[in-house]
Design a protein around this motif. Structure first.
Motif, PDB file in Angstrom:
ATOM      1  N   PHE A   1       0.789  -1.120  -0.042  1.00 35.72           N
ATOM      2  CA  PHE A   1       0.034  -0.237   0.105  1.00 35.72           C
ATOM      3  C   PHE A   1       0.974   1.240   0.099  1.00 35.72           C
ATOM      4  CE2 PHE A   1      -2.791  -3.318   2.189  1.00 35.72           C
ATOM      5  CZ  PHE A   1      -3.697  -3.100   1.299  1.00 35.72           C
TER       6      PHE A   1
ATOM      7  N   LEU B   1       4.120   1.139   2.149  1.00 35.74           N
ATOM      8  CA  LEU B   1       4.228  -0.017   3.089  1.00 35.74           C
ATOM      9  C   LEU B   1       4.061  -1.282   2.295  1.00 35.74           C
ATOM     10  CD1 LEU B   1       3.835  -0.510   6.126  1.00 35.74           C
ATOM     11  CD2 LEU B   1       1.232  -0.524   5.587  1.00 35.74           C
TER      12      LEU B   1
ATOM     13  N   VAL C   1       3.352  -5.174   2.493  1.00 36.18           N
ATOM     14  CA  VAL C   1       2.382  -5.754   3.641  1.00 36.18           C
ATOM     15  C   VAL C   1       2.794  -7.119   3.159  1.00 36.18           C
ATOM     16  CG1 VAL C   1      -0.056  -6.227   4.262  1.00 36.18           C
ATOM     17  CG2 VAL C   1       0.611  -3.725   3.690  1.00 36.18           C
TER      18      VAL C   1
ATOM     19  N   PRO D   1       0.079 -12.373  14.225  1.00 39.04           N
ATOM     20  CA  PRO D   1      -0.295 -11.091  14.914  1.00 39.04           C
ATOM     21  C   PRO D   1      -0.949 -10.342  14.066  1.00 39.04           C
ATOM     22  CG  PRO D   1       2.225 -11.302  14.625  1.00 39.04           C
ATOM     23  CD  PRO D   1       1.805 -12.627  13.888  1.00 39.04           C
ATOM     24  N   SER D   2      -1.479  -9.311  14.955  1.00 35.32           N
ATOM     25  CA  SER D   2      -2.458  -8.252  14.129  1.00 35.32           C
ATOM     26  C   SER D   2      -1.417  -7.582  13.230  1.00 35.32           C
ATOM     27  CB  SER D   2      -2.939  -7.356  15.184  1.00 35.32           C
ATOM     28  OG  SER D   2      -3.929  -6.464  14.427  1.00 35.32           O
ATOM     29  N   GLY D   3      -2.005  -7.189  11.959  1.00 37.00           N
ATOM     30  CA  GLY D   3      -1.327  -6.532  11.054  1.00 37.00           C
ATOM     31  C   GLY D   3      -0.091  -7.189  10.407  1.00 37.00           C
ATOM     32  N   SER D   4      -0.044  -8.570  10.556  1.00 35.74           N
ATOM     33  CA  SER D   4       0.875  -9.230   9.861  1.00 35.74           C
ATOM     34  C   SER D   4       0.450  -9.456   8.422  1.00 35.74           C
ATOM     35  CB  SER D   4       1.120 -10.694  10.345  1.00 35.74           C
ATOM     36  OG  SER D   4      -0.103 -11.367  10.546  1.00 35.74           O
ATOM     37  N   GLY D   5      -0.500  -9.103   7.991  1.00 34.18           N
ATOM     38  CA  GLY D   5      -1.054  -9.058   6.570  1.00 34.18           C
ATOM     39  C   GLY D   5      -1.700 -10.474   6.063  1.00 34.18           C
ATOM     40  N   LYS D   6      -2.487 -11.021   7.085  1.00 34.45           N
ATOM     41  CA  LYS D   6      -3.248 -12.259   6.899  1.00 34.45           C
ATOM     42  C   LYS D   6      -4.546 -11.873   6.093  1.00 34.45           C
ATOM     43  CE  LYS D   6      -4.149 -12.700  11.160  1.00 34.45           C
ATOM     44  NZ  LYS D   6      -3.579 -11.374  12.040  1.00 34.45           N
ATOM     45  N   SER D   7      -5.154 -10.703   6.543  1.00 35.57           N
ATOM     46  CA  SER D   7      -6.390 -10.170   5.850  1.00 35.57           C
ATOM     47  C   SER D   7      -6.109  -9.629   4.359  1.00 35.57           C
ATOM     48  CB  SER D   7      -7.229  -9.150   6.490  1.00 35.57           C
ATOM     49  OG  SER D   7      -7.659  -9.338   7.590  1.00 35.57           O
ATOM     50  N   THR D   8      -4.862  -9.273   4.135  1.00 37.68           N
ATOM     51  CA  THR D   8      -4.539  -8.639   2.924  1.00 37.68           C
ATOM     52  C   THR D   8      -4.146 -10.171   1.991  1.00 37.68           C
ATOM     53  OG1 THR D   8      -3.637  -6.842   4.005  1.00 37.68           O
ATOM     54  CG2 THR D   8      -2.922  -7.405   1.594  1.00 37.68           C
TER      55      THR D   8
ATOM     56  N   GLU E   1      -8.097  -7.058  -2.951  1.00 33.09           N
ATOM     57  CA  GLU E   1      -6.676  -6.276  -3.160  1.00 33.09           C
ATOM     58  C   GLU E   1      -6.263  -6.577  -4.352  1.00 33.09           C
ATOM     59  OE1 GLU E   1      -6.561  -3.852  -1.246  1.00 33.09           O
ATOM     60  OE2 GLU E   1      -7.534  -4.349   0.554  1.00 33.09           O
TER      61      GLU E   1
ATOM     62  N   GLU F   1     -11.338 -14.097   9.697  1.00 34.89           N
ATOM     63  CA  GLU F   1     -11.747 -14.264  11.044  1.00 34.89           C
ATOM     64  C   GLU F   1     -13.338 -14.012  11.376  1.00 34.89           C
ATOM     65  OE1 GLU F   1      -9.701 -11.516  13.557  1.00 34.89           O
ATOM     66  OE2 GLU F   1      -7.770 -11.335  12.352  1.00 34.89           O
TER      67      GLU F   1
ATOM     68  N   HIS G   1      -8.287 -16.453  14.845  1.00 38.74           N
ATOM     69  CA  HIS G   1      -7.518 -16.411  16.223  1.00 38.74           C
ATOM     70  C   HIS G   1      -8.067 -17.777  17.031  1.00 38.74           C
ATOM     71  CE1 HIS G   1      -5.772 -12.695  15.635  1.00 38.74           C
ATOM     72  NE2 HIS G   1      -6.937 -12.193  15.264  1.00 38.74           N
TER      73      HIS G   1
END
Ligand SMILES: Nc1ncnc2c1ncn2[C@@H]1O[C@H](COP(=O)(O)OP(=O)(O)OP(=O)(O)O)[C@@H](O)[C@H]1O
Ligand SMILES: [Mg+2]
Lengths: 240, 232
Positions: free
Chosen positions: A11, A14, A16, A35-42, A51, A162, A194
């Motif tokens: 992005f 950044l 990701v 962990p949160s922000g590690s790019g799983k959703s992306t 995306e 999630e 999670h």
């Protein structure tokens, strides 16, 4: 069935996803943790091109979804997706939520679509909610309706981001039960979650992501009980 | 104090005379009212199309389409409607071969003017819908256009109704300015009557009543529509 090669996604500045290589076999259930922000959703959202990947290729049953020559709308019919926030259509009844797409996109008649919709509602335990609007459902019921909606296109792959994170704890079980029964029926699934207990029980393979990479992957027993990488050990010691 | 004097000086027969003047004016005023309604309905139908199309332009990724939309909205919102009307009726023919009759020029002016405000209403309405709705639609396999039509717009339009009706009311009243280019709409009809009988008070009072009738009917219709959509 799914073959992801050198997938990259940024992005702006950044970065990701840095270099993801994943293969998923038919009927395999893959859980993605990290962990949160590690790019799983992306990562998940690149698979159906919600995306736009910045690099690499993603083959779904042999067709590259990143190839502009392929019809993305056609390819998405084969990739069901379930979101954390359900995203049901509030202006339609539960049954209409489920039947609209097969009717318009798969050429089903109203009667066929209704029959299919009712079967799916039965399957997710919402047979009595067909004519209710989503606002009148509990969180767990909404998510089960959303799963039924995705299944109505008869996809061969299901992506879950999630699916239980927005739910009250007492609602989680029902949704996980539905997903377990899908796994038993042989649905190919990629699940960002999670719920470590669920991953251990249902997954054929668990992928641990951190910082845009796959740090470690393996069958649940190995990964949870005997992680090799320091970062995996740190993460698991926090969540287990 | 003032009302006191007025009631004292207006005698019963002058009241009857006034009523008579109003009734006599009614046929001509109703013709003007009909023209006002006609211009309003045509213009607002066009304005809705402009609002929808340019509203969608304004939220796409395409910079050129966004630019067109922004320029249009800014240009119209930044200039008085009277200037826009005069420009289309007198300005354009002076510079080009294009010459429009007053009726057409009036409809164009009201359409473009209302359209610009509707672009903003559509943009805000569509933006107010959670982006997860678009994603859910696209994920099922619907195209952008299908998702807009089946999923986003039905929800957005429902939220936009009060703002759209508000703009419609403003535009209905704006049509009275078309009298400056000689369209015999309601205001102009009134003017031509009191130019002959010098009874500006009675005539303009009637003109006001008739505008109120149009606007109030629309308000009632909108309330009914909102109630119906709430049930669905
Ligand atoms: N549309 C976007 N624009 C800019 N940055 C984004 C966008 N989407 C995600 N990011 C960033 O990308 C990184 C990874 O986000 P992502 O949502 O994939 O993480 P995640 O692993 O799913 O986290 P979580 O467990 O919190 O859901 C984050 O730093 C996030 O801020
Ligand atoms: Mg996420």
């Amino acid at each position: 069935m799914i073959k992801i090669k050198n997938l990259k996604k940024s992005f702006g500045e950044l970065e990701v996803l840095k270099d993801m290589n994943v293969e998923v076999k038919p009927q395999e259930v893959v859980c993605v943790i990290g962990p949160s922000g590690s790019g799983k959703s992306t990562f998940l959202r690149c698979i159906n091109r919600l995306e736009e990947p910045t690099g690499g290729s993603i083959y779904i049953e042999g067709n590259d979804i990143t190839d502009p020559g392929n019809n993305i709308n056609e390819m998405r019919k084969n990739l069901g997706m379930v979101f954390q926030q359900f995203n049901l259509f509030p202006h339609m009844t539960v049954l209409q939520n489920i039947t609209t797409a097969p009717k318009r996109l798969n050429g089903k008649s109203q009667a066929e679509a209704d029959k299919l919709g009712k079967q799916l509602l039965e399957k997710v335990g919402l047979a009595d909610k067909a004519d209710v609007y989503p606002d009148n459902l509990s969180g767990g019921q909404k998510q089960r309706a959303a799963i039924a909606r995705a299944l109505a296109m008869e996809p061969s792959i299901m992506l879950f981001d999630e699916p239980t994170s927005a739910l009250d704890p007492e609602m989680v079980g029902d949704v996980l039960e539905v997903m377990k029964s899908l796994a038993k029926e042989g649905m190919t699934m990629i699940i960002v979650t999670h719920e470590m207990g669920f991953a251990r029980e249902v997954a054929d393979r668990v992928i641990f992501m951190d910082g845009g990479y796959i740090v470690e992957e393996g069958n649940p027993q190995d990964l949870f009980d005997n992680p090799q990488e320091k970062r995996t050990q740190d993460f698991l010691s926090k969540v287990l | 104090m003032i009302t006191h004097t007025v009631t004292k000086t207006i005698k019963e027969e002058t009241v009857i005379e006034s009523l008579q003047i109003m009734i006599d004016a009614l046929p001509v005023l109703l013709q003007g009212m009909w023209l006002t309604v006609l211009i309003t309905v045509i213009s607002l139908a066009i304005a809705l199309v402009i609002g929808l199309v340019l509203g969608i332009f304004s939220i796409t990724q395409n910079k050129i389409l966004r630019g067109i939309s922004t320029f249009y909205v800014d240009a119209i919102r930044g200039t008085p409607i009277l200037v826009q009307i005069l420009f289309i009726y007198f300005g354009l023919p002076a510079a080009t071969d294009l010459s429009l009759n007053a009726f057409t020029a009036g409809i164009i002016a009201i359409s473009i003017n209302a359209g610009a405000y509707l672009v903003e209403i559509f943009r805000a309405g569509i933006n107010s819908i959670d982006k997860g709705q678009m994603e859910a639609g696209r994920t099922l396999g619907f195209s952008y256009g299908e998702t807009m039509r089946l999923i986003i717009l039905p929800q957005a339009v429902k939220r936009m109704i009060p703002a759209i009706v508000n703009q419609f009311i403003v535009s209905i009243k704006d049509t009275s300015i078309l009298s400056v280019i000689g369209i015999a709409e309601l205001t102009m009809s009134g003017q031509s009557i009191y130019a002959n009988n010098f009874r500006a008070f009675e005539i303009l009072f009637m003109v006001g009543v008739l505008y109120f009738v149009i606007v109030y009917s629309l308000t009632l219709f909108a309330r009914w529509l909102e109630r119906r959509l709430d049930v669905a």
